[in-house]
Scaffold this active site. Structure first.
Site, PDB file in Angstrom:
ATOM      1  N   GLU A   8       0.829  -1.218   0.000  1.00  0.00           N
ATOM      2  CA  GLU A   8       0.000   0.000   0.000  1.00  0.00           C
ATOM      3  C   GLU A   8       0.854   1.254   0.000  1.00  0.00           C
ATOM      4  O   GLU A   8       1.841   1.347   0.732  1.00  0.00           O
ATOM      5  CB  GLU A   8      -0.894  -0.024   1.252  1.00  0.00           C
ATOM      6  CG  GLU A   8      -2.232   0.648   1.037  1.00  0.00           C
ATOM      7  CD  GLU A   8      -3.092  -0.104   0.026  1.00  0.00           C
ATOM      8  OE1 GLU A   8      -3.080   0.265  -1.161  1.00  0.00           O
ATOM      9  OE2 GLU A   8      -3.762  -1.063   0.448  1.00  0.00           O
ATOM     10  N   HIS A   9       0.435   2.187  -0.836  1.00  0.00           N
ATOM     11  CA  HIS A   9       1.110   3.478  -0.967  1.00  0.00           C
ATOM     12  C   HIS A   9       2.558   3.315  -1.387  1.00  0.00           C
ATOM     13  O   HIS A   9       3.426   4.073  -0.975  1.00  0.00           O
ATOM     14  CB  HIS A   9       1.032   4.272   0.356  1.00  0.00           C
ATOM     15  CG  HIS A   9      -0.256   5.040   0.470  1.00  0.00           C
ATOM     16  ND1 HIS A   9      -0.484   6.195  -0.229  1.00  0.00           N
ATOM     17  CD2 HIS A   9      -1.372   4.799   1.181  1.00  0.00           C
ATOM     18  CE1 HIS A   9      -1.698   6.650   0.062  1.00  0.00           C
ATOM     19  NE2 HIS A   9      -2.275   5.818   0.909  1.00  0.00           N
ATOM     20  N   SER A  29     -26.025   7.571 -16.150  1.00  0.00           N
ATOM     21  CA  SER A  29     -25.697   6.570 -15.134  1.00  0.00           C
ATOM     22  C   SER A  29     -26.936   6.218 -14.319  1.00  0.00           C
ATOM     23  O   SER A  29     -27.619   7.105 -13.807  1.00  0.00           O
ATOM     24  CB  SER A  29     -24.613   7.108 -14.192  1.00  0.00           C
ATOM     25  OG  SER A  29     -24.526   6.266 -13.054  1.00  0.00           O
ATOM     26  N   LEU A  88     -12.478   1.451  -3.462  1.00  0.00           N
ATOM     27  CA  LEU A  88     -12.407   0.227  -4.267  1.00  0.00           C
ATOM     28  C   LEU A  88     -12.291   0.561  -5.756  1.00  0.00           C
ATOM     29  O   LEU A  88     -12.619  -0.240  -6.620  1.00  0.00           O
ATOM     30  CB  LEU A  88     -13.628  -0.665  -4.001  1.00  0.00           C
ATOM     31  CG  LEU A  88     -13.787  -1.144  -2.549  1.00  0.00           C
ATOM     32  CD1 LEU A  88     -15.083  -1.938  -2.370  1.00  0.00           C
ATOM     33  CD2 LEU A  88     -12.603  -2.011  -2.116  1.00  0.00           C
ATOM     34  N   ASP A 126      -4.318   0.975  -9.482  1.00  0.00           N
ATOM     35  CA  ASP A 126      -5.756   0.767  -9.651  1.00  0.00           C
ATOM     36  C   ASP A 126      -6.103   0.444 -11.105  1.00  0.00           C
ATOM     37  O   ASP A 126      -6.821  -0.509 -11.398  1.00  0.00           O
ATOM     38  CB  ASP A 126      -6.546   2.019  -9.222  1.00  0.00           C
ATOM     39  CG  ASP A 126      -6.251   2.421  -7.790  1.00  0.00           C
ATOM     40  OD1 ASP A 126      -5.602   1.633  -7.076  1.00  0.00           O
ATOM     41  OD2 ASP A 126      -6.664   3.528  -7.393  1.00  0.00           O
TER      42      ASP A 126
HETATM   43  C1  GLA Z   1      -5.034   4.990  -4.420  1.00  0.00           C
HETATM   44  C2  GLA Z   1      -4.213   5.306  -5.659  1.00  0.00           C
HETATM   45  C3  GLA Z   1      -3.241   4.160  -5.980  1.00  0.00           C
HETATM   46  C4  GLA Z   1      -2.416   3.774  -4.746  1.00  0.00           C
HETATM   47  C5  GLA Z   1      -3.325   3.581  -3.534  1.00  0.00           C
HETATM   48  C6  GLA Z   1      -2.547   3.354  -2.266  1.00  0.00           C
HETATM   49  O1  GLA Z   1      -5.889   3.908  -4.660  1.00  0.00           O
HETATM   50  O2  GLA Z   1      -5.066   5.517  -6.768  1.00  0.00           O
HETATM   51  O3  GLA Z   1      -2.416   4.527  -7.053  1.00  0.00           O
HETATM   52  O4  GLA Z   1      -1.421   4.728  -4.495  1.00  0.00           O
HETATM   53  O5  GLA Z   1      -4.188   4.695  -3.324  1.00  0.00           O
HETATM   54  O6  GLA Z   1      -1.837   2.169  -2.325  1.00  0.00           O
END
Ligand code: GLA
Length: 400
Positions: free
Chosen positions: A43-44, A77, A137, A184
């Site tokens: 994460e991050h 939508s 999400l 993502d």
């Molecule tokens: C968001 C961002 C991703 C990533 C996450 C943390 O979802 O869009 O690129 O940095 O936060 O892991």
């Protein structure tokens, strides 16, 4: 509190088809789906050259679409029926708050054009999604990739899913103005059924491993706390990591990204980082990278206990070093870890609200939800939602 079944595709598609006939009339040419994603660990660190381990999930965005002869764009939508049809001339597209959610579609169109794809004519696109918005999400990446594969199919573009995900990230960075990493969009485009993805965000090399959860389930828990101030706090974290990297480069020139450092190298070099907050952020990145590689091996080897422990340390680091958790997420993780059936739990996504992900023994899932739901409601005065998830296929065209 609600437990969502994930096999809702037919119901949503039939509502979508009916609405298409009412609002747009005539026939759609194409039906498509783009999932959301959940990150298991890593994460991050997708903007520090690290590895991430996301899954595409069955919650996502369905779309019906057709090309138009004229140059008009029409978007509708079913999630925002009150907004009605958003209609515009397809000139030079700009981010306009009046265009609401359709900015994500415009972003994709414009970015594809800027990449040199000629898209003659206009587009009708109607979407219906079941990713709770603001839940972390990736509902926005889902809409971007949905638009991307719709355009690819309708205009018969030669572009592969990796390129499409890179353009979607560019759309998000430049058109929408959120400085996100690639995780993502890549996960939404490249997810595979029953597989976990390991992506090196520094090189874009990737690998899959079967998601063998023998006897366990992954349960997403949405705190229903919206990620307020999320974007500016997110951009701050990025800047702090960039500052840490540039300090380290003064001592160690060849370093290209924080996640290239092993924990030992980091400990030897860390005093080069002037600001203690930046040092803390960098420490998280380096150790999270090591945890993610270990977690992939643990999953491959079926060592779910080790995997769960890595999830727990990842959460602690995001809470204490990266400081992107919040009271609601910490509460959900603590409550999860009180359950005997739970092997690991952590916040997932950007943080500041959103969701946790927990690894829970199958026979304990009902109790897990029945215990944590009321505790959360009593503490915060509003309910959390639970979604057992599996790994699903990435963005794809469906039969009409
Ligand atoms: C968001 C961002 C991703 C990533 C996450 C943390 O979802 O869009 O690129 O940095 O936060 O892991």
């Amino acid at each position: 509190m609600s437990v969502q079944s994930v096999s809702v595709q037919e119901e949503m598609l039939s509502e979508l088809r009916q609405c298409w006939r009412e609002k747009f009339g005539g026939e759609a040419e194409l039906c498509a789906f783009a999932p959301g994603r959940v990150n298991l660990i890593g994460e991050h660190i997708d903007y520090s050259g690290g590895h991430v381990m996301p899954l595409a999930i069955s919650l996502g965005t369905y779309g019906l679409a057709r090309r138009r002869e004229d140059k008009r764009l029409r978007f509708y939508s079913l999630n925002f029926r009150g907004i009605g049809i958003l209609e515009m001339a397809d000139g030079s597209l700009q981010n306009d708050p009046r265009d609401h959610w359709s900015n994500f579609c415009k972003a994709m169109l414009q970015t594809l054009r800027e990449a040199g794809y000629s898209l003659e004519g206009g587009l009708d696109l109607m979407i219906y999604g079941n990713i709770p918005s603001g839940s972390g999400l990736s509902s926005s990446a889902s809409v971007e990739l949905l638009t991307g594969i719709v355009i690819k199919a309708l205009w018969d573009l030669e572009i592969d899913s990796v390129q499409l995900s890179l353009l979607a990230q560019k759309a998000e960075n430049q058109f929408i103005g959120v400085n996100c990493g690639i995780m993502d969009q890549f996960a939404v485009a490249m997810g595979r059924k029953d597989q976990v993805l390991l992506l090196n965000t520094g090189t874009l090399e990737y690998d899959y491993a079967p998601l063998k959860l023998e006897g366990c389930k992954l349960v997403i828990c949405s705190s229903n706390k919206h990620r307020s101030l999320g974007n500016s706090a997110y951009n701050d974290c990025r800047r702090e990591c960039e500052k840490a990297l540039s300090d380290l480069q003064k001592r160690f020139k060849p370093l290209k990204a924080l996640c290239q450092l092993s924990p030992d190298d980091f400990n030897a070099l860390q005093s080069a980082i002037e600001d203690p907050i930046c040092r803390q952020r960098a420490r998280h990145a380096v150790y999270e990278e090591a945890r993610t590689l270990a977690a992939f091996e643990a999953l491959k080897g079926g060592n779910l206990g080790a995997f769960g422990r890595l999830m727990v340390s990842s959460h602690a680091s995001l809470r204490d070093l990266y400081e992107v958790s919040c009271r609601e997420l910490d509460f959900l993780v603590d409550a999860a870890l009180e359950e005997k059936s739970c092997l690991g739990s952590r916040m997932t996504g950007a943080g500041f609200g959103g969701c946790t992900i927990s690894l829970v023994r199958e026979e304990g899932v009902t109790d897990f939800i029945d215990h944590i739901g009321p505790k959360y409601l009593a503490e915060f005065g509003y309910a959390a939602d639970f979604y057992p998830v599996t790994a699903c296929e990435g963005a794809r065209v469906l039969a009409l």
